[in-house]
Design a protein around this motif. Structure first.
Motif, mmCIF file in Angstrom:
data_model
loop_
_atom_site.group_PDB
_atom_site.id
_atom_site.type_symbol
_atom_site.label_atom_id
_atom_site.label_comp_id
_atom_site.label_asym_id
_atom_site.label_seq_id
_atom_site.Cartn_x
_atom_site.Cartn_y
_atom_site.Cartn_z
ATOM 1 N N ALA A 48 -54.071 7.508 -8.803
ATOM 2 C CA ALA A 48 -53.806 7.267 -7.385
ATOM 3 C C ALA A 48 -54.299 5.887 -6.967
ATOM 4 C CB ALA A 48 -54.475 8.349 -6.539
ATOM 5 N N ALA A 49 -55.455 5.482 -7.494
ATOM 6 C CA ALA A 49 -55.991 4.160 -7.171
ATOM 7 C C ALA A 49 -55.068 3.059 -7.681
ATOM 8 C CB ALA A 49 -57.384 4.002 -7.779
ATOM 9 N N PHE A 50 -54.539 3.239 -8.886
ATOM 10 C CA PHE A 50 -53.627 2.237 -9.449
ATOM 11 C C PHE A 50 -52.338 2.158 -8.627
ATOM 12 C CE2 PHE A 50 -49.987 1.392 -12.276
ATOM 13 C CZ PHE A 50 -50.282 0.078 -12.626
ATOM 14 N N LEU A 51 -51.779 3.304 -8.282
ATOM 15 C CA LEU A 51 -50.541 3.312 -7.500
ATOM 16 C C LEU A 51 -50.758 2.720 -6.109
ATOM 17 C CD1 LEU A 51 -49.091 6.815 -8.477
ATOM 18 C CD2 LEU A 51 -48.325 4.569 -9.263
ATOM 19 N N ALA A 52 -51.907 3.015 -5.514
ATOM 20 C CA ALA A 52 -52.212 2.440 -4.201
ATOM 21 C C ALA A 52 -52.338 0.928 -4.287
ATOM 22 C CB ALA A 52 -53.497 3.049 -3.653
ATOM 23 N N LEU A 53 -52.918 0.440 -5.384
ATOM 24 C CA LEU A 53 -53.043 -1.003 -5.577
ATOM 25 C C LEU A 53 -51.675 -1.656 -5.737
ATOM 26 C CD1 LEU A 53 -55.111 -3.302 -5.909
ATOM 27 C CD2 LEU A 53 -55.048 -2.875 -8.372
ATOM 28 N N VAL A 54 -50.783 -0.993 -6.461
ATOM 29 C CA VAL A 54 -49.417 -1.506 -6.621
ATOM 30 C C VAL A 54 -48.707 -1.561 -5.270
ATOM 31 C CG1 VAL A 54 -47.154 -1.018 -7.629
ATOM 32 C CG2 VAL A 54 -49.208 -0.769 -9.021
ATOM 33 N N VAL A 55 -48.848 -0.500 -4.485
ATOM 34 C CA VAL A 55 -48.241 -0.471 -3.151
ATOM 35 C C VAL A 55 -48.803 -1.592 -2.280
ATOM 36 C CG1 VAL A 55 -48.073 0.866 -1.012
ATOM 37 C CG2 VAL A 55 -47.674 1.982 -3.205
ATOM 38 N N ALA A 56 -50.110 -1.832 -2.387
ATOM 39 C CA ALA A 56 -50.743 -2.885 -1.591
ATOM 40 C C ALA A 56 -50.147 -4.250 -1.906
ATOM 41 C CB ALA A 56 -52.250 -2.892 -1.847
ATOM 42 N N VAL A 57 -49.969 -4.536 -3.192
ATOM 43 C CA VAL A 57 -49.434 -5.841 -3.598
ATOM 44 C C VAL A 57 -47.962 -5.971 -3.207
ATOM 45 C CG1 VAL A 57 -48.931 -7.326 -5.577
ATOM 46 C CG2 VAL A 57 -51.095 -6.080 -5.478
ATOM 47 N N LEU A 58 -47.173 -4.935 -3.465
ATOM 48 C CA LEU A 58 -45.750 -4.991 -3.127
ATOM 49 C C LEU A 58 -45.535 -5.121 -1.621
ATOM 50 C CD1 LEU A 58 -44.195 -2.311 -5.524
ATOM 51 C CD2 LEU A 58 -44.309 -4.787 -5.831
ATOM 52 N N ARG A 59 -46.340 -4.407 -0.863
ATOM 53 C CA ARG A 59 -46.216 -4.481 0.598
ATOM 54 C C ARG A 59 -46.595 -5.874 1.103
ATOM 55 N NH1 ARG A 59 -43.510 -2.495 4.911
ATOM 56 N NH2 ARG A 59 -44.839 -2.242 6.746
ATOM 57 N N PHE A 60 -47.628 -6.450 0.517
ATOM 58 C CA PHE A 60 -48.039 -7.802 0.908
ATOM 59 C C PHE A 60 -46.932 -8.811 0.609
ATOM 60 C CE2 PHE A 60 -49.907 -11.895 -0.310
ATOM 61 C CZ PHE A 60 -50.552 -12.233 0.876
#
Length: 222
Positions: A48-60
């Motif tokens: 979940a932490a990895f997926l949240a980090l991916v979402v954070a970067v893509l959203r940015f």
């Protein structure tokens, strides 16, 4: 949760208020405290932490060319990265193993996670991608308010030792977070992300190569 209930570590969520000394309330941290449930809990939290980090970067990246003042977009990225880091602490340091680090991870996850939800809700309404800002932004505001309410209610119930209801609120809080992150699919569907890997090629010759070619040219002229 199901493993912990099966092993009689916690009470089911639909149980009545527990009596003192009878099992544990179904808090997430207690459910994932002992193996084999702790192994599953750690793995799920790390993913979940990895997926949240991916979402954070893509959203940015998605919002970077669309916002005039980047501070809000950067704040959203930093907040979600800190929440992701909190997830790793929460999952890898069980409650009985290291309670202090576990609680720090919990605070980072829920604290910065809630902040992220409000920031992204504001960005959604402000940027208005494909004129879907209100359609996506209003549910995000509602979910953000629900998450904030759950956090406040959780601490109130904990302070009053109403543990069964506090545990239910905690699980509801997690479900709200999952629902919130599911809303990003609405905006991500309009974008295509690519990772390009290419070999670096120099566009200029070295000094020795230049001299060599110049001498060859002069020899040909002679």
């Amino acid at each position: 949760y199901f493993i912990a209930v099966e092993d009689d570590k916690i009470l089911p969520l639909n149980s009545a208020e527990r009596k003192p000394g009878v099992k544990h309330a179904p808090y997430i941290s207690i459910a994932g405290d002992d193996p084999p449930a702790s192994c599953v809990f750690s793995q799920v939290m790390n993913m979940a932490a990895f997926l949240a980090l991916v979402v954070a970067v893509l959203r940015f990246i998605q919002l970077k060319p669309k916002v005039l003042n980047p501070w809000l977009n950067i704040s959203g990225l930093v907040a979600l990265c800190l929440a992701s880091f909190g997830m790793t602490l929460l999952g890898n340091f069980q409650l009985t193993s290291d309670e202090e680090i576990h609680n720090v991870g919990t605070s980072l996850t829920f604290g910065f996670g809630t902040l992220t939800c409000w920031i992204q809700a504001a960005l959604t309404l402000k940027v208005n991608i494909k004129n879907e800002g209100r359609k996506v932004g209003i549910p995000r505001v509602i979910l953000s308010a629900s998450i904030t309410l759950c956090v406040v209610l959780y601490f109130i119930l904990m302070a009053q030792n109403i543990h069964m209801y506090a545990a239910r609120v905690q699980w509801g809080l997690v479900m709200c977070f999952l629902s919130y992150f599911g809303t990003f699919a609405v905006e991500f569907r309009h974008y295509r992300y690519e990772i390009v890997c290419s070999e670096y090629q120099e566009n200029f010759l070295s000094f020795s190569e230049s001299l060599s070619e110049a001498s060859e040219y002069q020899t040909d002229q002679v």
